[in-house]
Scaffold this active site. Structure first.
Site, PDB file in Angstrom:
ATOM      1  CE  LYS A 127       3.967  -1.998   9.624  1.00 46.68           C
ATOM      2  NZ  LYS A 127       3.553  -0.713   9.039  1.00 46.68           N
ATOM      3  CG  ASP A 167       4.193  -2.261   5.769  1.00 49.02           C
ATOM      4  OD1 ASP A 167       4.009  -1.076   6.077  1.00 49.02           O
ATOM      5  OD2 ASP A 167       5.329  -2.716   5.510  1.00 49.02           O
TER       6      ASP A 167
HETATM    7  P1  NDP Z   1       4.228  -2.851  -1.726  1.00 42.13           P
HETATM    8  O1  NDP Z   1       4.525  -4.247  -1.346  1.00 42.13           O
HETATM    9  O2  NDP Z   1       2.953  -2.514  -2.400  1.00 42.13           O
HETATM   10  O3  NDP Z   1       5.406  -2.263  -2.631  1.00 42.13           O
HETATM   11  C1  NDP Z   1       6.705  -2.226  -2.176  1.00 42.13           C
HETATM   12  C2  NDP Z   1       7.613  -1.677  -3.259  1.00 42.13           C
HETATM   13  O4  NDP Z   1       8.908  -1.443  -2.715  1.00 42.13           O
HETATM   14  C3  NDP Z   1       7.799  -2.650  -4.399  1.00 42.13           C
HETATM   15  O5  NDP Z   1       8.050  -1.949  -5.584  1.00 42.13           O
HETATM   16  C4  NDP Z   1       9.024  -3.428  -3.944  1.00 42.13           C
HETATM   17  O6  NDP Z   1       9.746  -4.044  -5.007  1.00 42.13           O
HETATM   18  C5  NDP Z   1       9.847  -2.336  -3.295  1.00 42.13           C
HETATM   19  N1  NDP Z   1      10.680  -2.937  -2.245  1.00 42.13           N
HETATM   20  C6  NDP Z   1      10.252  -3.630  -1.167  1.00 42.13           C
HETATM   21  N2  NDP Z   1      11.280  -4.066  -0.418  1.00 42.13           N
HETATM   22  C7  NDP Z   1      12.375  -3.649  -1.047  1.00 42.13           C
HETATM   23  C8  NDP Z   1      13.751  -3.779  -0.776  1.00 42.13           C
HETATM   24  N3  NDP Z   1      14.197  -4.441   0.311  1.00 42.13           N
HETATM   25  N4  NDP Z   1      14.611  -3.189  -1.639  1.00 42.13           N
HETATM   26  C9  NDP Z   1      14.164  -2.511  -2.726  1.00 42.13           C
HETATM   27  N5  NDP Z   1      12.864  -2.354  -3.037  1.00 42.13           N
HETATM   28  C10 NDP Z   1      11.991  -2.909  -2.226  1.00 42.13           C
HETATM   29  O7  NDP Z   1       4.373  -2.013  -0.370  1.00 42.13           O
HETATM   30  P2  NDP Z   1       3.849  -0.544  -0.038  1.00 42.13           P
HETATM   31  O8  NDP Z   1       3.871   0.315  -1.234  1.00 42.13           O
HETATM   32  O9  NDP Z   1       2.613  -0.689   0.744  1.00 42.13           O
HETATM   33  O10 NDP Z   1       4.979  -0.058   1.001  1.00 42.13           O
HETATM   34  C11 NDP Z   1       6.105   0.717   0.611  1.00 42.13           C
HETATM   35  C12 NDP Z   1       6.647   1.446   1.823  1.00 42.13           C
HETATM   36  O11 NDP Z   1       5.635   2.318   2.336  1.00 42.13           O
HETATM   37  C13 NDP Z   1       7.043   0.574   3.017  1.00 42.13           C
HETATM   38  O12 NDP Z   1       8.135   1.171   3.669  1.00 42.13           O
HETATM   39  C14 NDP Z   1       5.814   0.615   3.902  1.00 42.13           C
HETATM   40  O13 NDP Z   1       6.149   0.329   5.251  1.00 42.13           O
HETATM   41  C15 NDP Z   1       5.414   2.066   3.717  1.00 42.13           C
HETATM   42  N6  NDP Z   1       4.027   2.413   4.045  1.00 42.13           N
HETATM   43  C16 NDP Z   1       2.974   1.734   3.500  1.00 42.13           C
HETATM   44  C17 NDP Z   1       1.682   2.142   3.805  1.00 42.13           C
HETATM   45  C18 NDP Z   1       0.501   1.484   3.194  1.00 42.13           C
HETATM   46  O14 NDP Z   1      -0.624   1.933   3.485  1.00 42.13           O
HETATM   47  N7  NDP Z   1       0.641   0.479   2.339  1.00 42.13           N
HETATM   48  C19 NDP Z   1       1.411   3.237   4.750  1.00 42.13           C
HETATM   49  C20 NDP Z   1       2.601   3.927   5.209  1.00 42.13           C
HETATM   50  C21 NDP Z   1       3.840   3.496   4.862  1.00 42.13           C
HETATM   51  P3  NDP Z   1       9.546  -5.619  -5.296  1.00 42.13           P
HETATM   52  O15 NDP Z   1       8.175  -5.747  -5.873  1.00 42.13           O
HETATM   53  O16 NDP Z   1      10.636  -5.959  -6.220  1.00 42.13           O
HETATM   54  O17 NDP Z   1       9.666  -6.308  -3.958  1.00 42.13           O
HETATM   55  O1  2IT Z   2       3.072   2.004   7.884  1.00 38.19           O
HETATM   56  C1  2IT Z   2       1.843   2.219   7.902  1.00 38.19           C
HETATM   57  O2  2IT Z   2       1.362   3.240   8.401  1.00 38.19           O
HETATM   58  C2  2IT Z   2       0.971   1.228   7.252  1.00 38.19           C
HETATM   59  N1  2IT Z   2       1.470   0.244   6.698  1.00 38.19           N
HETATM   60  C3  2IT Z   2      -0.519   1.399   7.292  1.00 38.19           C
HETATM   61  C4  2IT Z   2      -1.068   0.861   8.587  1.00 38.19           C
HETATM   62  C5  2IT Z   2      -2.564   0.840   8.705  1.00 38.19           C
HETATM   63  O3  2IT Z   2      -3.007   0.360   9.756  1.00 38.19           O
HETATM   64  O4  2IT Z   2      -3.278   1.289   7.802  1.00 38.19           O
END
Ligand code: NDP
Ligand code: 2IT
Length: 446
Positions: A127, A167
């Site tokens: 990561k 992420d």
């Molecule tokens: P994005 O940046 O697209 O969206 C994040 C969302 O979560 C936004 O709505 C953001 O609000 C909110 N958020 C972020 N930080 C905080 C915080 N500290 N408190 C409250 N709300 C928060 O990220 P993703 O959707 O990609 O990621 C969301 C989660 O999913 C994370 O935990 C990530 O690690 C996990 N994840 C992502 C994957 C991927 O493929 N993208 C795969 C597997 C897991 P705001 O816009 O106001 O910051």
């Molecule tokens: O938390 C996760 O699994 C991710 N943010 C996706 C990682 C990836 O390599 O697609």
């Protein structure tokens, strides 16, 4: 062995990694789950498999200097933790958020090892990220930052070494800028990042994959309760990549999604969330979720994101960030008769919240398993890049669905093998650990 074993591991981890509380939390959960596996396999104990797994193979921290639009020099910190390469090249996302420090990247990299093992694809765990805050920055500032970040990172990654992706705070735009800089510096066009744009090597369905995969996984959880998504009231926190596509698939399957959030607050729309409005605000305009009520006056916005768990629902999907569901939130969900919780975010439930869910008969899908569809589809993107071929959306989606079903089967299988029926937390940790541990045993002490 029980308490002594976990305490021994934790003592070492806390001493060596002081102050990294999220990392400690992630390690403790895995250690508690796998101690029974280690007790039954003394060769794992002798080879210090877990003691080796908790120590990253390599950790990189670097200066990221760049110049903002006003001509002012800015200095951020960059990270890449290459945690474990026993089953494949390091693989995992990059997070840009002001809260990022080494402990966050290490918890995420550690979880990624086991998640990636569950996907059935050959990828190790890693990561990266930075404390850079993309909010309020111009496109040019984001581009200059991404270029500065990659100017250091490029020498440490490669399509068979370490393959980053997105992420929090890193989506298609950021991956594009990082890919461009990598290609310029390395002088190779290779699948070194995933989540790329469709015109330069990206995979169809990667954007949707984490959210869709979460819903496919939860479909199995619901089937085990002899029910499905039809007519269920759903709450999904966050309004980023994961939340948007989890909501899309849940709606396609007949669910009534009524609440979403961002870090400022949450919206409740009793008529059902209009996802086109959310997409416009978040994906196109990069705005705030509170603007939703301008287009849908019957919806209500409340400041502060924690309150979203007080909205009564059948199904909850924490899709924003770590530790967003605490004990009190979990108790409120249970009191409101929530039947299933699926973690799209990484480690969104505190250990106390997980205890509440497992103790009250709620079906609980832990992040490592439930959100693995994103990285699994990244592995499918790597596969297509190696073949110089592109699959159709339907083909990628079919494979994603198969993988999520396989992950579910692995979790159930491992939980039953160890007498922990329906405990998918233990099942995911054990099944993921076993695959990595066996590969490490075969490769000697390295
Ligand atoms: P994005 O940046 O697209 O969206 C994040 C969302 O979560 C936004 O709505 C953001 O609000 C909110 N958020 C972020 N930080 C905080 C915080 N500290 N408190 C409250 N709300 C928060 O990220 P993703 O959707 O990609 O990621 C969301 C989660 O999913 C994370 O935990 C990530 O690690 C996990 N994840 C992502 C994957 C991927 O493929 N993208 C795969 C597997 C897991 P705001 O816009 O106001 O910051
Ligand atoms: O938390 C996760 O699994 C991710 N943010 C996706 C990682 C990836 O390599 O697609």
């Amino acid at each position: 062995m029980t308490k002594q074993f976990v305490d021994g591991i934790m003592e070492q981890v806390v001493t060596r990694n002081p102050g990294e509380v999220e990392f400690h939390q992630a390690v403790r959960e895995v250690a508690e789950s796998v101690e029974v596996v280690i007790a039954g396999n003394p060769e794992f104990a002798r080879a210090k498999v877990l003691e080796r797994i908790v120590e990253p193979e390599r950790q990189l921290m670097f200066r990221v200097p760049w110049v903002d639009d006003k001509g002012v020099v800015q200095v951020n910190r960059g990270f890449r933790v290459q945690f474990n390469s026993a089953i494949g090249p390091y693989k995992g996302g990059i997070r840009f958020h002001p809260s990022v420090y080494l402990g966050i990247i290490k918890f995420l990299g550690f979880e990624q090892i086991f998640k990636n093992a569950l996907t059935t694809t050959p990828i190790g765990g890693g990561k990266g990220g930075s404390d850079f805050d993309p909010k309020g920055k111009s496109d040019n500032e984001v581009m200059r930052f991404c270029q500065a970040f990659m100017s250091e990172l490029f020498r440490h990654i490669g399509s068979d070494t370490d393959v980053p992706a997105g992420d929090i705070g890193v989506g298609g735009r950021e991956v594009g800028y990082m890919f461009g800089q990598y290609k310029k510096l390395a002088n190779v066009f290779t699948g070194v990042l995933t989540g790329k744009g469709l015109t330069y090597g990206g995979s169809l369905a990667r954007t949707e994959a984490t959210g869709y995969g979460l819903v496919y996984f939860m479909t199995r959880m619901l089937q085990d309760r002899k029910t499905d998504w039809k007519g269920k009231t759903v709450v999904s926190s966050g309004s980023g990549n994961v939340s948007i596509y989890a909501v899309q698939k849940a709606q396609q399957l007949g669910a009534r999604v009524i609440a979403m959030s961002d870090s400022g607050g949450y919206i409740v729309d009793p008529e059902g969330i209009n996802l086109n409005t959310v997409k416009r605000i978040k994906e196109v305009e990069r705005g705030r979720i509170k603007e939703y009520v301008n287009a849908h006056p019957k919806a209500k916005y409340t400041d502060g994101c924690d309150g979203i768990w007080t909205v009564p629902c059948d199904i909850a999907m924490p899709n924003a960030t770590q530790n967003e569901v605490d004990k009190q939130a979990a108790e409120t969900l249970v009191k409101n008769k929530c039947i299933a919780v699926g973690e799209g975010a990484n480690m969104p439930s505190t250990p106390e919240a997980i205890e509440v869910f497992l103790g009250s008969g709620v079906s609980f899908g832990p992040a490592k398993a439930a959100n693995a569809g994103g990285v699994a589809t990244s592995a499918l993107e790597m596969c297509q890049n190696s073949m110089r071929l592109n699959w159709t959306f339907e083909e990628v989606d079919r494979r994603l669905n198969m993988i999520m079903n396989s992950i579910y089967d692995q979790c159930i299988g491992a939980s039953e093998a160890y007498g922990l029926k329906n405990n998918l937390v233990a099942g995911a940790n054990i099944a993921g650990f076993l695959k990595v541990a066996q590969a490490m045993m075969a490769q000697g002490i390295v």
